[in-house]
Design an enzyme around this catalytic site. Sequence first.
Site, mmCIF file in Angstrom:
data_model
loop_
_atom_site.group_PDB
_atom_site.id
_atom_site.type_symbol
_atom_site.label_atom_id
_atom_site.label_comp_id
_atom_site.label_asym_id
_atom_site.label_seq_id
_atom_site.Cartn_x
_atom_site.Cartn_y
_atom_site.Cartn_z
ATOM 1 N N SER A 41 5.672 -12.475 -35.306
ATOM 2 C CA SER A 41 5.632 -11.160 -34.585
ATOM 3 C C SER A 41 4.294 -11.218 -33.844
ATOM 4 O O SER A 41 4.313 -10.423 -32.754
ATOM 5 C CB SER A 41 5.580 -9.797 -35.540
ATOM 6 O OG SER A 41 4.668 -10.020 -36.596
ATOM 7 N N HIS A 248 -0.476 -4.680 -35.878
ATOM 8 C CA HIS A 248 -0.118 -5.673 -35.009
ATOM 9 C C HIS A 248 -0.660 -5.434 -33.850
ATOM 10 O O HIS A 248 -1.353 -4.099 -33.235
ATOM 11 C CB HIS A 248 1.386 -5.439 -34.490
ATOM 12 C CG HIS A 248 2.098 -6.179 -35.632
ATOM 13 N ND1 HIS A 248 2.904 -5.740 -36.779
ATOM 14 C CD2 HIS A 248 2.685 -7.422 -35.640
ATOM 15 C CE1 HIS A 248 3.343 -6.470 -37.556
ATOM 16 N NE2 HIS A 248 3.483 -7.736 -36.795
#
Length: 266
Positions: A41, A248
């Site tokens: 990711s 993230h």
Amino acid sequence: MRLSRVAALASSLLLAAGAALFGAGQASAQADFGYVALGDSYSSGVGAGNYDSASGNCKRTTRAYPALWAAAHAPQTFSFTACSGARTGDVLSGQLGPLNAGTDLVSITIGGNDAGFSDVMTTCVLQSESTCVNRVNQAKAYVDSTLPGQLDQVYDAIRGRAPSAKVVVLGYPRFYKLNGSCIAGLTEGERTAINGAADYLNAAIAKRAADHGFTFGSVVGAFTGHEICSGDAWLHSVNWTNIGESYHPTATGQSSGYLPVFSGKA
């Protein structure tokens, strides 16, 4: 005087022709350039938004560093197979198809999910400090015992399929600025343990990359001053409405954190 002018004109024409040929050679080299972006990711761009619906649960985005680099350098071929949630086995089974003898550049982030990144963060957010630290230590033990062999399999497969490619392996940022602006959430002990785990994971990845002749790019420096609790974070903290984006990089984290590091190594 006349001969001098003729000579000068001839010289200019030769220089112009040489420049044209040199420029054509550069353009041709760029036109033949192939780039493949692999990984998890952090490479697909989770957290940056604007996901390509065609990528489904892989959540690839034009805001991720591989797509930004490709847009700036216009390689003849750009294959973007990085996928949210990917582990080393997923790279081996589903991402290596575009690699071939003509591939010039490969980028990859991998290893965090194998080491239990998501479970570590869930444990630390929901449970006690001692439970968090214990879970971090379990992840570090996995990094010692199992992850190196898994990385070797991925790196060997990349080199086998793309023998001439430059391979850039990127690491992960530290999540927290210690003694920062956060007044709630994890304890400083938990934040310290999580940062230490990121360093531990990065060191293991860097060693395996170096042993395969690959280039390692640390993003820790790029994100310093932009961690969670810094007041200018390039990372999402816990996002209860979109939990998958938690921890993230934001779009700025991709463009100002990952992209410059990759560009400097590519």
